[in-house]
Enzyme design. Structure first.
Site, short mmCIF file in Angstrom:
data_model
loop_
_atom_site.label_atom_id
_atom_site.label_comp_id
_atom_site.label_asym_id
_atom_site.label_seq_id
_atom_site.Cartn_x
_atom_site.Cartn_y
_atom_site.Cartn_z
N GLU A 245 -11.22 -75.99 -56.12
CA GLU A 245 -11.10 -76.44 -54.73
C GLU A 245 -10.54 -75.25 -53.97
O GLU A 245 -9.41 -74.82 -54.21
CB GLU A 245 -10.16 -77.64 -54.62
CG GLU A 245 -10.10 -78.19 -53.21
CD GLU A 245 -8.81 -78.92 -52.93
OE1 GLU A 245 -8.07 -78.47 -52.03
OE2 GLU A 245 -8.54 -79.91 -53.63
N CYS A 282 -5.15 -78.89 -47.82
CA CYS A 282 -6.55 -78.50 -47.86
C CYS A 282 -7.41 -79.35 -46.95
O CYS A 282 -8.53 -78.97 -46.60
CB CYS A 282 -7.07 -78.55 -49.28
SG CYS A 282 -6.74 -80.12 -50.11
#
Length: 507
Positions: A245, A282
């Site tokens: 990620e 994020c």
């Protein structure tokens, strides 16, 4: 050899030397131990693995006060958020224990022998099996939920794999504490002693990924860091799956009617989403599309005032602090970018920054303004109906996209959804992307550079990353896993094309 140090980001001072960097020989020893453990751990019945995960959660909960105090000292994250993150960490360990017990993740499938249009068919029995030792890289911004005891670790353990964690340099003392807690859980549960391991230092991370016994890598971090690990993997004799990620801008689009109807509500929710956890999530919305005209002006004005009143925030480490300031210097040098607001002044000590709000017109976008900023800032893009399509085309792929619209804008919402769907893994309506629920239906991923895979790092199907399919053909009963034997009935299975639920589950 320089010791791995614990640094307080609030003061910028080194508080302790935590560990020596793990040597190549020691990395090899830890991985070899995990490799020897792998078949033993994989052979455990599912209820032994689920009990282990629940014991992990219990041990973490029992050490809550020590964990939160140390995490605050090493990360500067407020204790209230750390308590919430620890609650999530314990919850997701228990959640994956439930996933293991339910058993559907195995995709158990049986085709009994018989005649088919292709001729006589053999007995075929298929399910997913563990890959082997998994390397997990702890994340800086979630020192619990995405670090040593976090989601990658528990999903890999749930799938039946030993885990070796590379401790993050931003919270090495916390990493060591959590690792010791996991070791206690291993001992209390009676699972093999090599089920969890830990290494410290950048080179140790390189050696870990390069080791031939490692079968997959889970990583949450920067795009550059992820690409460096991918380069190591491609240089191995046998490449392995890399689940990263990496980078996400998370665009948010506000329609004119939404701006007219809910300016204050949207502004308050948006600024909270941009600044929560110092903007180091994020899923933070990094680019905000606001319509031109009076309604958009009112919304932007409200956002601007809220940002101006926002306190300075402490970032996790010196590298993130430097990158935040460097990115804003670069953006400030672009003639098409205007500074709309800056939050309260940051103290000179430590890794504090002021929240920032920038603006650019949609027609002037070049793409240089569309870089992920890890910190409390966002770029407002002012658009007219005829200019938003080109602006959306410049967006990189992301974890999420958000649309704020009104009920009578169905056609516009459908059009915006169609443009955003190819770019993201989660599409949100009239809410905000920060706050990712751990659940059966959750997906936390997206096209490159958000992630590099079709899989999720949050939610039940995160286990799928660390499993591979295997078929037993015409196998004697005694070599079959329990879940593929005829008498097994405690998990969902597809038999001769028909999905069969356990007897206790109503369909």
């Amino acid at each position: 050899m320089t010791a791995v140090a614990s640094i307080n980001p609030i003061t910028g001072e080194t508080t302790a030397a935590v560990a020596e960097p793990t040597s190549p020989d020691e990395v090899a020893r830890i991985v070899a131990r995990a490799a020897a453990t792998a078949p033993l751990y994989a052979a455990l019945p599912r209820n032994a693995r689920s009990a282990f995960l629940r014991t992990m959660a219990d041990e973490l909960e029992a050490a809550r006060d020590d964990i939160v105090a140390l995490a605050h000292r090493e990360t500067g994250i407020p204790e209230v958020r750390l308590n919430g993150e620890l609650t999530r960490t314990c919850y997701q360990a228990r959640f994956f224990a439930d996933v293991v017990d339910e058993g559907g993740y195995l995709e158990a499938t049986i085709d009994n022998p018989g005649d088919t249009p292709m001729g006589p068919g053999p007995d075929l029995r298929r399910m997913l099996v563990p890959l082997g030792p998994v390397a997990v890289f702890g994340a800086s911004n979630f020192p619990l939920a995405f670090s040593v005891p976090g989601g990658d670790t528990v999903s890999a353990l749930a799938a039946g794999n030993p885990v070796v964690v590379k401790a993050h340099g931003s919270h090495p003392a916390l990493s060591l504490l959590c690792y010791d807690i996991l070791v206690t859980a291993v001992q209390k549960s009676g699972v093999p002693s090599g089920t969890v391991g830990i290494v410290f230092g950048t080179q140790a991370g390189v050696d870990l990924v390069a080791h031939p016994a490692i079968r997959a890598v889970g990583f949450t971090g920067s795009l550059n860091g992820g690409q460096a690990l991918m380069d190591i993997i491609t240089s191995r004799d046998e490449p392995i799956p890399f689940y990263g990620e990496l980078s996400s801008l998370n665009p948010l689009v506000v329609t004119d009617q939404a701006a007219a109807a809910r300016a204050d509500e949207i502004a308050e929710g948006l600024v909270a989403s941009v600044t929560v956890s110092a903007g180091q999530l994020c899923t933070k919305p990094g680019v905000i599309f606001v319509p031109r005209g009076g309604h958009g002006d009112a919304l932007v004005n409200r956002i601007r005032h809220l940002v101006q009143d926002s306190p300075a925030a402490v970032l996790l480490n010196g590298r993130i602090h430097a990158a935040y300031n460097e990115l804003h210097a670069d953006l400030g040098a672009l003639p098409q970018v205007t500074s709309l607001a800056q939050g309260l002044d940051a103290p000179e000590k430590g890794f504090f920054v002021s929240p920032r709000l920038l603006e650019v017109q949609a027609e002037d976008l070049t793409g240089a303004e569309l870089n992920e900023c890890f910190g409390p800032s966002a770029v407002v893009v002012r658009y007219a109906p005829e200019s938003i399509d080109r602006a959306l085309e410049l967006l990189p792929s992301s974890l999420t996209a958000t649309i704020h619209a009104e009920d009578d804008e169905a056609e516009l919402v459908e059009e915006l959804s169609g443009r955003l769907l190819p770019l993201v893994g989660r599409l949100i309506f009239n809410q905000y992307p920060t706050g990712v629920l751990v659940s059966w239906a959750q997906h936390h991923g997206g096209p490159w550079p958000a992630t590099n895979a079709l899989h999720t790092s949050v939610g039940a199907t995160a286990v799928r990353r660390f499993l591979r399919p295997l078929v037993w053909q015409n196998a004697p009963r005694h070599v079959l896993p329990e879940e593929l034997r005829d008498e097994a009935g405690d998990i969902p299975r597809r038999v001769d094309g028909q999905l069969r639920q356990p007897a206790s589950v109503s369909v």
